[in-house]
Write an enzyme that holds these catalytic residues in place. Structure first.
Site, mmCIF file in Angstrom:
data_model
loop_
_atom_site.group_PDB
_atom_site.id
_atom_site.type_symbol
_atom_site.label_atom_id
_atom_site.label_comp_id
_atom_site.label_asym_id
_atom_site.label_seq_id
_atom_site.Cartn_x
_atom_site.Cartn_y
_atom_site.Cartn_z
ATOM 1 N N ARG A 103 0.850 -10.787 -12.738
ATOM 2 C CA ARG A 103 1.920 -11.228 -11.829
ATOM 3 C C ARG A 103 1.578 -12.635 -11.386
ATOM 4 O O ARG A 103 0.520 -12.857 -10.791
ATOM 5 C CB ARG A 103 2.038 -10.280 -10.629
ATOM 6 C CG ARG A 103 2.920 -10.822 -9.528
ATOM 7 C CD ARG A 103 3.272 -9.796 -8.481
ATOM 8 N NE ARG A 103 4.246 -8.840 -8.982
ATOM 9 C CZ ARG A 103 4.995 -8.044 -8.215
ATOM 10 N NH1 ARG A 103 4.877 -8.093 -6.901
ATOM 11 N NH2 ARG A 103 5.852 -7.206 -8.753
ATOM 12 N N HIS A 130 11.428 -10.477 -14.505
ATOM 13 C CA HIS A 130 10.760 -9.257 -14.024
ATOM 14 C C HIS A 130 11.172 -8.124 -14.980
ATOM 15 O O HIS A 130 11.890 -7.194 -14.611
ATOM 16 C CB HIS A 130 11.178 -8.964 -12.582
ATOM 17 C CG HIS A 130 10.267 -8.009 -11.869
ATOM 18 N ND1 HIS A 130 9.126 -7.477 -12.440
ATOM 19 C CD2 HIS A 130 10.339 -7.465 -10.614
ATOM 20 C CE1 HIS A 130 8.535 -6.671 -11.568
ATOM 21 N NE2 HIS A 130 9.255 -6.654 -10.465
ATOM 22 N N GLN A 133 10.743 -4.337 -14.261
ATOM 23 C CA GLN A 133 11.740 -3.854 -13.305
ATOM 24 C C GLN A 133 13.025 -3.473 -14.055
ATOM 25 O O GLN A 133 13.605 -2.412 -13.812
ATOM 26 C CB GLN A 133 12.022 -4.943 -12.265
ATOM 27 C CG GLN A 133 13.043 -4.541 -11.214
ATOM 28 C CD GLN A 133 12.542 -3.423 -10.317
ATOM 29 O OE1 GLN A 133 11.461 -3.512 -9.756
ATOM 30 N NE2 GLN A 133 13.328 -2.371 -10.167
ATOM 31 N N ASP A 227 18.955 -7.942 -4.514
ATOM 32 C CA ASP A 227 17.531 -8.219 -4.296
ATOM 33 C C ASP A 227 17.461 -9.166 -3.097
ATOM 34 O O ASP A 227 18.485 -9.699 -2.645
ATOM 35 C CB ASP A 227 16.923 -8.845 -5.573
ATOM 36 C CG ASP A 227 15.414 -9.084 -5.456
ATOM 37 O OD1 ASP A 227 14.786 -8.511 -4.533
ATOM 38 O OD2 ASP A 227 14.873 -9.844 -6.274
ATOM 39 N N CYS A 268 15.507 -3.461 -6.191
ATOM 40 C CA CYS A 268 14.168 -3.358 -6.798
ATOM 41 C C CYS A 268 13.099 -3.070 -5.747
ATOM 42 O O CYS A 268 12.024 -2.571 -6.080
ATOM 43 C CB CYS A 268 13.842 -4.645 -7.546
ATOM 44 S SG CYS A 268 13.894 -6.092 -6.494
ATOM 45 N N ARG A 296 9.700 3.050 -12.357
ATOM 46 C CA ARG A 296 8.779 1.972 -12.737
ATOM 47 C C ARG A 296 7.572 2.575 -13.463
ATOM 48 O O ARG A 296 7.112 2.063 -14.472
ATOM 49 C CB ARG A 296 8.291 1.202 -11.491
ATOM 50 C CG ARG A 296 9.362 0.415 -10.738
ATOM 51 C CD ARG A 296 9.885 -0.744 -11.562
ATOM 52 N NE ARG A 296 8.812 -1.599 -12.031
ATOM 53 C CZ ARG A 296 8.243 -2.584 -11.323
ATOM 54 N NH1 ARG A 296 8.676 -2.835 -10.105
ATOM 55 N NH2 ARG A 296 7.271 -3.322 -11.839
HETATM 56 N N1 CP Z 1 9.899 -4.173 -7.300
HETATM 57 C C1 CP Z 1 8.625 -4.636 -7.307
HETATM 58 O O1 CP Z 1 8.165 -5.282 -8.241
HETATM 59 O O2 CP Z 1 7.912 -4.307 -6.198
HETATM 60 P P1 CP Z 1 6.441 -4.813 -5.828
HETATM 61 O O3 CP Z 1 6.543 -6.277 -5.464
HETATM 62 O O4 CP Z 1 6.028 -3.953 -4.680
HETATM 63 O O5 CP Z 1 5.557 -4.638 -7.023
HETATM 64 N N1 NVA Z 2 12.728 -11.467 -6.383
HETATM 65 C C1 NVA Z 2 11.631 -10.823 -5.718
HETATM 66 C C2 NVA Z 2 11.294 -9.543 -6.413
HETATM 67 C C3 NVA Z 2 10.179 -8.759 -5.784
HETATM 68 C C4 NVA Z 2 9.892 -7.506 -6.543
HETATM 69 C C5 NVA Z 2 10.428 -11.771 -5.693
HETATM 70 O O1 NVA Z 2 10.181 -12.442 -6.693
HETATM 71 O O2 NVA Z 2 9.754 -11.835 -4.661
#
Ligand code: CP
Ligand code: NVA
Length: 312
Positions: A103, A130, A133, A227, A268, A296
């Protein structure tokens, strides 16, 4: 370097491969995880530059259920935090583990990691995509659309044209689905991702609409997805973003009155209740956010099986 299959986004994946990953996730959920532990002794390094609840724990839980082992490594705990290069980190990690799940802030970091890794690199969220997701999102849509073929289902995404939105556009285009997106003009989804997705849509029959009016996007939708307006790393833009998104892009009961009567709400997570969604929608009986979150784990387990099974 040996050719390795990564999962950074949906480009490079076929409709058949993505359907197969989702179908085997549905099987894992329904029939349980195989007793023979197909990923026994496989190790994944989870390298995270940003916080996570769902992604981290679902990868750890999914891999453990398949017999493997996940090693969570915060960016700052590694020498990366002191400036060691991403390339060297990837080269060294690939000598120890069977998969890197990362990440990161910039998608370019993942591309560099993948370019220097002997083992599959999986995108656990970047600024652009993502995809893990999106796999869970479509698995969830499938579960709630039993009487409809996926291509007859309409999804509406309202809010920021961010990483989650980009991946949703890609997967819907690839699977031949219907998606209407409503974002403010200054927060549209990524131009290049949209361009390529529209080319895929031309081949798969997907209908992808990019709009600015939430009412129009949500019209007759079976699923309405949103989101956060402020993603991780964008905290300094808070004021400007809130002004651009509120009140028009909030998913509330009034907006949902334009959707189909049986509409389901998707997110999400994590949510900022009161901003992109109201509590009476987020916590309603038509909200399917916890199923999405659960899925997930099943889709990621299925993805890991797809990428790792058969590796020596
Ligand atoms: N939806 C998602 O990726 O959640 P987290 O940031 O908790 O991993
Ligand atoms: N768009 C959000 C998604 C988190 C799962 C971010 O990038 O923070």
């Amino acid at each position: 370097m040996k050719l390795v299959k990564h999962f950074l986004e949906f480009d490079g994946y076929s409709r058949k491969e993505v359907s197969q990953i989702i179908n085997s996730a549905l099987k894992l959920k329904k029939q349980g995880y195989p007793a023979n532990k197909p990923l026994k002794n496989k190790v994944a390094a989870l390298i995270f530059q940003k916080p996570s609840t769902r992604t981290r724990v679902s990868f750890e839980g999914g891999l453990a259920r398949l017999g493997g082992y996940a090693l969570y490594l915060g960016w700052q705990e590694l020498q990366l935090g002191r400036g060691e290069s991403v390339a060297d980190t990837a080269r060294v990690m690939s000598r120890y583990v069977d998969c890197i799940v990362a990440r990161v802030y910039s998608h370019a970091t993942l591309v560099e990691m993948a370019g220097n890794s002997r083992v599959p690199v999986v995108n656990a969220l970047s600024d652009k995509h993502h995809p893990c997701q999106a796999l869970a999102d479509i698995m969830t849509v499938w579960e709630y659309s039993r009487r409809l073929r996926l291509r007859n289902v309409k999804i509406a995404y309202v809010g920021d044209g961010n990483n989650v939105c980009n991946s949703l556009i890609q997967i819907c285009a690839l699977l031949g689905m219907r998606l209407s997106v409503a974002t403010p003009r200054e927060y549209k989804p990524d131009d290049e991702i949209v361009k390529k997705s529209l080319e895929w849509a031309g081949e798969t029959g997907a209908v992808i609409e990019l709009l600015e009016e939430p009412d129009e996007a949500v019209k007759e939708a079976d699923f309405v997805y949103t989101d956060v307006f402020i993603s991780m790393g964008q905290e300094e833009e808070r004021q400007r973003r809130i002004e651009a998104f509120l009140p028009k892009y909030q998913v509330n009961r009034k907006l949902l009155s334009h959707a189909k009567p049986h509409v389901r709400f998707m997110h999400c997570m994590p949510m900022h209740v009161g901003e992109e969604v109201t509590a009476d929608v987020a916590y309603s009986d038509f909200s399917i956010i916890y199923d999405q979150a659960e899925n997930r784990m099943h889709t990621e387990a299925s993805l890991l099986l797809y990428l790792l099974r058969g590796r020596g």
